[in-house]
Motif scaffolding. Structure first.
Motif, mmCIF file in Angstrom:
data_model
loop_
_atom_site.group_PDB
_atom_site.id
_atom_site.type_symbol
_atom_site.label_atom_id
_atom_site.label_comp_id
_atom_site.label_asym_id
_atom_site.label_seq_id
_atom_site.Cartn_x
_atom_site.Cartn_y
_atom_site.Cartn_z
ATOM 1 N N PRO A 89 0.801 -1.226 0.000
ATOM 2 C CA PRO A 89 0.000 0.000 0.000
ATOM 3 C C PRO A 89 0.832 1.274 0.000
ATOM 4 O O PRO A 89 0.454 2.262 -0.640
ATOM 5 C CB PRO A 89 -0.826 -0.128 1.284
ATOM 6 N N ALA A 90 1.975 1.274 0.688
ATOM 7 C CA ALA A 90 2.799 2.485 0.738
ATOM 8 C C ALA A 90 3.455 2.796 -0.595
ATOM 9 O O ALA A 90 3.869 3.938 -0.832
ATOM 10 C CB ALA A 90 3.877 2.324 1.819
ATOM 11 N N PHE A 91 3.559 1.821 -1.460
ATOM 12 C CA PHE A 91 4.178 2.005 -2.783
ATOM 13 C C PHE A 91 3.158 2.458 -3.825
ATOM 14 O O PHE A 91 3.525 2.961 -4.892
ATOM 15 C CB PHE A 91 4.807 0.678 -3.225
ATOM 16 N N TYR A 313 16.199 -4.835 -5.523
ATOM 17 C CA TYR A 313 16.309 -3.773 -4.513
ATOM 18 C C TYR A 313 16.142 -2.384 -5.144
ATOM 19 O O TYR A 313 15.680 -1.448 -4.487
ATOM 20 C CB TYR A 313 17.658 -3.881 -3.812
ATOM 21 N N SER A 314 16.504 -2.252 -6.400
ATOM 22 C CA SER A 314 16.405 -0.945 -7.065
ATOM 23 C C SER A 314 14.967 -0.452 -7.130
ATOM 24 O O SER A 314 14.721 0.746 -7.278
ATOM 25 C CB SER A 314 16.990 -1.020 -8.479
ATOM 26 N N VAL A 315 13.997 -1.353 -6.999
ATOM 27 C CA VAL A 315 12.583 -0.969 -7.023
ATOM 28 C C VAL A 315 12.085 -0.652 -5.615
ATOM 29 O O VAL A 315 11.448 0.377 -5.399
ATOM 30 C CB VAL A 315 11.733 -2.099 -7.649
ATOM 31 N N ALA A 316 12.378 -1.521 -4.671
ATOM 32 C CA ALA A 316 11.820 -1.385 -3.324
ATOM 33 C C ALA A 316 12.790 -0.785 -2.322
ATOM 34 O O ALA A 316 12.401 -0.473 -1.191
ATOM 35 C CB ALA A 316 11.357 -2.748 -2.817
ATOM 36 N N GLY A 317 14.040 -0.585 -2.705
ATOM 37 C CA GLY A 317 15.068 -0.176 -1.752
ATOM 38 C C GLY A 317 14.801 1.151 -1.069
ATOM 39 O O GLY A 317 14.960 1.271 0.158
ATOM 40 N N ASP A 318 14.398 2.156 -1.823
ATOM 41 C CA ASP A 318 14.147 3.469 -1.211
ATOM 42 C C ASP A 318 13.056 3.377 -0.155
ATOM 43 O O ASP A 318 13.163 3.983 0.926
ATOM 44 C CB ASP A 318 13.750 4.483 -2.294
ATOM 45 N N LEU A 319 12.004 2.633 -0.459
ATOM 46 C CA LEU A 319 10.912 2.471 0.502
ATOM 47 C C LEU A 319 11.392 1.703 1.728
ATOM 48 O O LEU A 319 11.033 2.042 2.866
ATOM 49 C CB LEU A 319 9.752 1.727 -0.168
ATOM 50 N N MET A 320 12.216 0.687 1.525
ATOM 51 C CA MET A 320 12.743 -0.084 2.649
ATOM 52 C C MET A 320 13.575 0.783 3.576
ATOM 53 O O MET A 320 13.546 0.610 4.795
ATOM 54 C CB MET A 320 13.594 -1.251 2.138
ATOM 55 N N CYS A 322 13.349 4.190 3.990
ATOM 56 C CA CYS A 322 12.634 5.265 4.686
ATOM 57 C C CYS A 322 11.398 4.770 5.435
ATOM 58 O O CYS A 322 10.971 5.388 6.411
ATOM 59 C CB CYS A 322 12.256 6.381 3.712
ATOM 60 N N GLN A 323 10.797 3.667 4.985
ATOM 61 C CA GLN A 323 9.640 3.087 5.666
ATOM 62 C C GLN A 323 9.799 1.571 5.729
ATOM 63 O O GLN A 323 9.057 0.831 5.079
ATOM 64 C CB GLN A 323 8.335 3.406 4.919
ATOM 65 N N PRO A 324 10.729 1.078 6.474
ATOM 66 C CA PRO A 324 10.967 -0.378 6.473
ATOM 67 C C PRO A 324 9.743 -1.190 6.869
ATOM 68 O O PRO A 324 9.558 -2.307 6.390
ATOM 69 C CB PRO A 324 12.110 -0.547 7.481
ATOM 70 N N GLU A 325 8.908 -0.629 7.712
ATOM 71 C CA GLU A 325 7.726 -1.372 8.159
ATOM 72 C C GLU A 325 6.705 -1.567 7.029
ATOM 73 O O GLU A 325 5.800 -2.417 7.125
ATOM 74 C CB GLU A 325 7.054 -0.665 9.336
ATOM 75 N N ALA A 326 6.824 -0.790 5.939
ATOM 76 C CA ALA A 326 5.899 -0.907 4.813
ATOM 77 C C ALA A 326 6.159 -2.155 3.975
ATOM 78 O O ALA A 326 5.307 -2.589 3.198
ATOM 79 C CB ALA A 326 5.978 0.338 3.929
#
Length: 589
Positions: A89-91, A313-320, A322-326
């Protein structure tokens, strides 16, 4: 209602139902199924369906190959105006334009029903890694649906869509097919556009289809395999892989992994079911050939043990960061080592992969396809909960290498386990042999249904060529074949309708074979198989009066082969009575 493409088209033509009636019924059915199966993340509302249904009004069914066909879309593939979540959802974002493949299907008359559930960021092969709920199997609820294209497989298996779109990087379009008794086509990389698809590994990703039959998958591929300027990884489909290549396979050679390469992870029924699949291919005219699967399996290990995890990781890394719980903990665990991957690691892995691909390509050179199990052993949802990484890895044993090595693959239903759970096999082969693989899959399905099918002859990326003279094995011009990677298939004779002449000129000395209405004899010939990509240069070098046409063989087959124009027979010597060029040459010694 039977939602298979031909059946649905017949229902529309007869007026038994309209697209509006059908889609609204299917929507209600999906609403009822979703609490138990979690197959849809977003089911289109009646208002959201309306523009697609209205667009079909007044359209002739004959003008739209997919008129009113309901389909489902994995929720990492864009549908304009509907959020794309990739099960995170955060993405989520709402695209203004649909993915190219979705645009193609809608233009052909298909109607999207909704966006389906998946393992988060398409990272998983089981269907349980989603905040929108785990997807149980369509047959036995204690097993997973398979993933990552979990909801898409369920949409077809549970009867709310004629077909569904998935994606496949490591097996996500094949494992769910096996577990839900479906046909899963993972076409050659780039044949179906990935523009508008959230990447897992951009260099490896494929859009896949789930259908009930190989014939439906063949039809969909023929409609959608188009070069897309919006996709930098898009590839042109060669003519030998178009719709005309789908047909009944001739006698063929198929690879079978060595016993030491097969792994069923303790499943006692797997070996028996696989042996039955081998027997069925033999009954279809296949010749099994032992295949060393070890370089394929080594390549498979690179996908998660090598630097390609950094591509994910290049897709989800930034979210991981700044918002690891997402991001789900299991996905974070899979991607955790990615930041440590270096450029040196990446290049070393690429070098190793290229070496392995060379070995694997050589192994496939003389095979028409390879048969493997799709999965070694089905695992339960409880087992996945206890050991999520290990059990997921086991599901990918036979699938992870496919895109790294650039092969086409089809997962085919092949039977049921004693508890009723579906079991399947995979046919794979060289890039751009998709329609041929679907032809073999179709033959398997028809065989299991004990039904005949009136279709043409299957073909792939090799062209058969009948030679009668200097190109025969060991003779003066045979190198023109072998240098192009051709191999000898058989020695046989033509039908008894030909005359053979020793043409004037030379060296090299050549015969000309002419079909005649009377006075013909059977001529000794050889049938060779050449990569289709080499045929143009070969034809360019054929001197007049010779050329390529159709030659009838003794068993009635017609194959491409050498023929001679009648004008070239001036001054030629009729040598038909020798029965072949070799025999004539022998008489001169």
């Amino acid at each position: 209602m039977n939602l298979q493409l031909d059946n649905l088209r017949s229902a529309y033509l007869s007026g038994d139902i309209t697209p509006r009636q059908l889609l609204l019924q299917l929507r209600e059915k999906a609403i009822q199924l979703n609490p138990d199966y979690h197959l849809f993340i977003h089911l289109l509302s009646v208002a959201e369906l309306e523009p697609y249904l209205r667009a079909l009004e007044g359209q002739a069914i004959a003008d739209l190959p997919l008129f009113g066909v309901p389909f489902a879309i994995k929720d990492n593939i864009d549908l304009a105006g509907v959020p794309t979540t990739a099960a995170c959802p955060a993405f989520a974002y709402t695209p203004s334009r649909s993915a190219t493949i979705v645009e193609q299907l809608i233009a052909l008359g298909a109607v999207p029903l909704g966006k389906t559930n998946l393992d988060q960021f398409a990272t998983g092969l089981n269907g349980s890694r989603s905040p929108y709920g785990a997807c149980p199997n369509s047959v036995l609820a204690q097993y997973p649906s398979g993933g990552s294209s979990a909801g898409s497989s369920l949409a077809v298996a549970l009867g709310v869509a004629s077909f569904a779109l998935g994606t496949d990087t490591a097996g996500s379009g094949r494992v769910p097919a096996a577990l839900n008794n479906l046909l899963g086509l993972k076409a050659t990389k780039g044949l179906i556009s990935t523009a508008g698809v959230v990447p897992a590994c951009r260099t490896l990703d494929c859009v896949t289809t789930f259908t009930h039959t190989a014939q439906e998958a063949s039809h969909l591929l023929a409609l959608t395999a188009r070069l897309d300027p919006l996709d930098a990884y898009s590839r042109r489909n060669p003519a030998w892989n178009d719709a005309s290549a789908f047909g009944a396979p001739r006698p063929f050679r198929f690879g079978v992994p060595r016993d030491q390469d097969l792994e069923f992870f303790g499943c006692e029924q797997g070996p028996r079911l696989f042996r039955q699949a081998i027997s069925r291919l033999i009954a279809l005219g296949g010749e099994p050939v032992s295949l060393d699967l070890s370089p394929f399996l080594e390549a498979a290990r690179l996908l998660y043990e090598g630097p390609w995890v950094a591509e994910r990781y290049s897709v989800a890394g930034d979210l991981m960061e700044c918002q690891p719980e997402a991001v789900l903990p299991v996905i974070r665990a899979v991607l955790a080592k990615a930041p440590a991957v270096t450029g040196v690691d990446t290049f070393r892995a690429q070098y190793r992969l290229q070496m392995l691909k060379t070995l694997c390509d050589q192994a496939l050179q003389t095979l028409d396809c390879v048969l493997t199990p799709t999965i070694g052993r089905p695992v339960t949802l409880d087992e996945l909960h206890e050991e999520p990484v290990l059990r997921n890895a086991e599901l990918g044993y036979y699938t992870n290498f496919m895109n790294l090595l650039d092969y086409a693959a089809v997962a085919v239903p092949s039977g049921f386990m004693d508890n009723g759970l579906p079991w399947g096999v995979t046919l794979f082969g060289r890039a751009f042999t998709d329609q041929y693989l679907l032809s073999v899959a179709h033959a398997l399905q028809r065989q299991q249904a004990s039904a005949a099918s009136a279709i043409g002859t299957a073909s792939h990326d090799r062209t058969r060529l009948v030679v009668c003279g200097a190109h025969l094995e060991g003779l003066a011009l045979n190198g023109q074949l072998t240098r192009r990677g051709a191999r000898l298939l058989e020695r046989t004779h033509s039908a008894a309708h030909y005359q053979l002449f020793a043409l004037a000129g030379g060296p090299p000395y050549r015969p000309g074979m002419l079909r005649v209405a009377q006075g013909g004899v059977a001529i000794a010939v050889e049938v060779w198989e050449m990569p289709s990509s080499e045929l143009g240069s070969f034809v360019h070098g054929i001197p007049a009066p010779l050329g390529l046409g159709k030659v009838q063989l003794a068993d009635g087959r017609w194959e491409s082969g050498f023929i001679c124009e009648p004008y070239g027979l001036a001054g030629a010597l009729d040598i038909s009575h020798f029965g072949g060029w070799r025999q004539y040459l022998g008489s001169l010694q």
